[in-house]
Design a protein around this motif. Structure first.
Motif, PDB file in Angstrom:
ATOM      1  N   ASN A   1       0.799  -1.359   0.076  1.00  0.00           N
ATOM      2  CA  ASN A   1       0.191  -0.251   0.081  1.00  0.00           C
ATOM      3  C   ASN A   1       0.988   1.185  -0.151  1.00  0.00           C
ATOM      4  N   SER A   2       1.822   1.414  -0.776  1.00  0.00           N
ATOM      5  CA  SER A   2       2.571   2.340  -0.967  1.00  0.00           C
ATOM      6  C   SER A   2       2.075   3.426  -1.738  1.00  0.00           C
ATOM      7  N   ALA A   3       2.529   4.796  -1.880  1.00  0.00           N
ATOM      8  CA  ALA A   3       2.058   5.919  -2.371  1.00  0.00           C
ATOM      9  C   ALA A   3       1.727   5.586  -4.030  1.00  0.00           C
ATOM     10  N   PHE A   4       2.486   4.618  -4.543  1.00  0.00           N
ATOM     11  CA  PHE A   4       2.207   4.285  -5.735  1.00  0.00           C
ATOM     12  C   PHE A   4       1.101   3.392  -6.068  1.00  0.00           C
ATOM     13  N   ASN A   5       0.543   2.906  -5.184  1.00  0.00           N
ATOM     14  CA  ASN A   5      -0.632   1.888  -5.498  1.00  0.00           C
ATOM     15  C   ASN A   5      -2.015   2.711  -5.545  1.00  0.00           C
TER      16      ASN A   5
ATOM     17  N   PHE B   1      -0.220   3.182 -13.325  1.00  0.00           N
ATOM     18  CA  PHE B   1       0.749   4.131 -12.923  1.00  0.00           C
ATOM     19  C   PHE B   1       2.102   3.591 -12.603  1.00  0.00           C
ATOM     20  N   ALA B   2       3.093   3.936 -13.540  1.00  0.00           N
ATOM     21  CA  ALA B   2       4.198   3.646 -13.632  1.00  0.00           C
ATOM     22  C   ALA B   2       5.225   4.825 -12.930  1.00  0.00           C
ATOM     23  N   ALA B   3       5.770   4.315 -11.827  1.00  0.00           N
ATOM     24  CA  ALA B   3       6.483   5.291 -10.762  1.00  0.00           C
ATOM     25  C   ALA B   3       8.105   4.655 -10.356  1.00  0.00           C
ATOM     26  N   LYS B   4       8.660   5.778  -9.962  1.00  0.00           N
ATOM     27  CA  LYS B   4       9.909   5.358  -9.133  1.00  0.00           C
ATOM     28  C   LYS B   4      10.407   6.406  -8.407  1.00  0.00           C
ATOM     29  N   THR B   5      11.092   5.838  -7.397  1.00  0.00           N
ATOM     30  CA  THR B   5      11.630   7.079  -6.400  1.00  0.00           C
ATOM     31  C   THR B   5      13.282   7.177  -6.899  1.00  0.00           C
TER      32      THR B   5
END
Length: 449
Positions: free
Chosen positions: A232-236, A241-245
């Motif tokens: 349940n991270s901020a990217f879920n 939505f494709a994302a990277k930190t």
């Protein structure tokens, strides 16, 4: 620019910085949103407060040079796949000493053994990235970054060294977001611009269409990143939505960049004076602001699922070897590949020739629970001592012995409690039959916070 998007981005940034507060020593941030179809800039927030002179509010964080940390890794993996690597290929996450005696560490300060490239990128493991840049070539990686518009990386490859894979070169948020927009377009780079009517540099293909899709598929895989970031991270988000930190050394910079087919957004948080934040990573610092921006952009502009281009195939592989499974493999999983670069052969890791004297018995002993690939989440509201799962066996006839993460458990039996511990785990059991030790296949599972 869109005033609605501008207000949403500025508000999300301001709210996140207020939530982090002075306890984390974070004074500023920046946000940018780009229209993928045109390269047009939708929103540009250069700082938290333009009039905050005490915290250098008139510095433009969108164009300021900062180290991007792990945010450059997707472009390295895209290059590796263009050179023949596959998402299922195994790469070793173990101590390595790079040139000059530098020994890269993962963010969690642990090593994870052999991992698939999908997991290595999704979980942002540092050591595999260093191994990969050595394999693909440092000069080739720098050239690829320049193809993607990172003009700020003007020094020779030797200046950056293998640390370039971990983001030790300085770039701007504008360059970074625009490079991710190229992934969203299937590998086509366009210049970012305010005025669409003015002449601009022509579009160019910077990444192959298949490689761009493979990277997008990994960056939007919530299960693949769960071992490092949780389910349940901020990217879920409730849409594709494709994302990277990215997080830099000593917590000086936090980054989060994400995209849909329609738009790409990025956030940086930190301090313009270069001072360190207090233990805030990209997933806990910049990512929540990116989430709010993404939700606002989806309402304003909508979003569609990522489309699979021609030439992509889904193939089942063994999670342990990354190769097509044999009849001896305890489990399999779906993986995507370029049709011209399918995994060769078949898994031999679980064949009779590869088994030890304690190989699985003809009775097909198996771990009934947990199942291979299960992910469990620690409940922050429940005392840790009260959180456990019961290991359950199938096919056993006598007394059995459990082994978890290479250590034999003291308790015996077909149903054994085990206190939940964060991390990736592997469990199997053995029993004695006719004087011989027989073993079940392993079950691999993850526990996230």
């Amino acid at each position: 620019m869109d005033l609605r998007a501008q207000r949403a981005a500025a508000a999300a940034l301001k709210d996140r910085l207020a939530a982090l507060g002075s306890s984390h020593h974070i004074t500023n941030g920046a946000a940018l949103v780009i229209d993928n179809a045109t390269g047009g800039i939708i929103a540009w927030a250069g700082s938290n407060d333009f009039f905050d002179a005490a915290n250098s509010g008139q510095v433009d964080g969108v164009t300021a040079l900062r180290q991007p940390g792990s945010a450059l890794k997707p472009f390295l993996y895209a290059l590796a796949m263009a050179k023949g690597s596959r998402p299922s290929d195994l790469i070793e996450d173990a101590p390595i000493y790079a040139a000059g005696g530098h020994a890269p560490l993962n963010y969690d300060k642990t090593y994870h053994g052999f991992v698939r490239l999908r997991e290595a990128l999704a979980c942002s493991y540092n050591v595999p990235a260093v191994r990969l840049v050595v394999k693909t070539g440092l000069a080739a990686f720098l050239a690829k970054l320049k193809d993607l518009g990172f003009d700020s990386l003007y020094k020779p490859a030797e200046f950056y060294g293998e640390g370039l894979a971990l983001g030790n070169g300085e770039v701007t948020l504008l360059e970074l977001v625009n490079a991710y927009a190229a992934l969203a377009r299937g590998g086509v780079w366009l210049p970012a611009r305010f005025e669409l009517e003015s002449p601009a540099a022509p579009a160019r293909r910077a990444i192959g269409r298949s490689e761009a899709y493979l990277i997008t598929n990994i960056l939007s895989d919530n299960s693949a990143r769960a071992p490092a970031f949780g389910l349940n991270s901020a990217f879920n988000l409730p849409f594709d939505f494709a994302a990277k930190t990215g997080t830099t050394k000593d917590y000086r910079d936090n980054w989060a960049v994400g995209y849909t087919p329609e738009w790409t957004a990025g956030v940086w948080v930190g301090n313009f004076d270069g001072s360190s934040m207090r233990r805030v990573s990209g997933i806990s610092g910049a990512a929540p602001a990116l989430k709010e921006i993404a939700l606002a952009m989806e309402k304003l502009y909508g979003s569609t699922p990522f489309k699979r281009p021609p030439g992509i195939r889904t193939v089942k592989v063994c999670p342990d070897s990354g190769l097509p499974p044999s009849s001896f493999c305890p489990s399999s999983m779906d993986e995507v590949f370029s049709a011209g670069n399918l995994p060769p052969g078949q898994c031999a890791q679980h064949s009779p020739a590869a088994e030890s004297a304690a190989r699985p018995s003809p009775a097909k002993l198996s771990v009934k629970f947990p199942s291979d690939g299960d992910i469990f989440r620690l409940d922050p509201q429940t005392p840790r001592a009260a959180q456990a799962l019961f290991l359950k066996s199938a096919g056993a006839e006598g007394e059995i012995t459990w082994t978890l993460d290479g250590k034999e458990l003291a308790e015996r039996g077909e149903k054994v409690p085990w206190p939940l511990e964060p991390g990736s785990h592997s469990v199997f059991f053995t029993e004695i039959r006719n004087g011989k030790t027989v073993r079940s296949g392993p079950a691999r599972f993850h526990v996230v916070r």
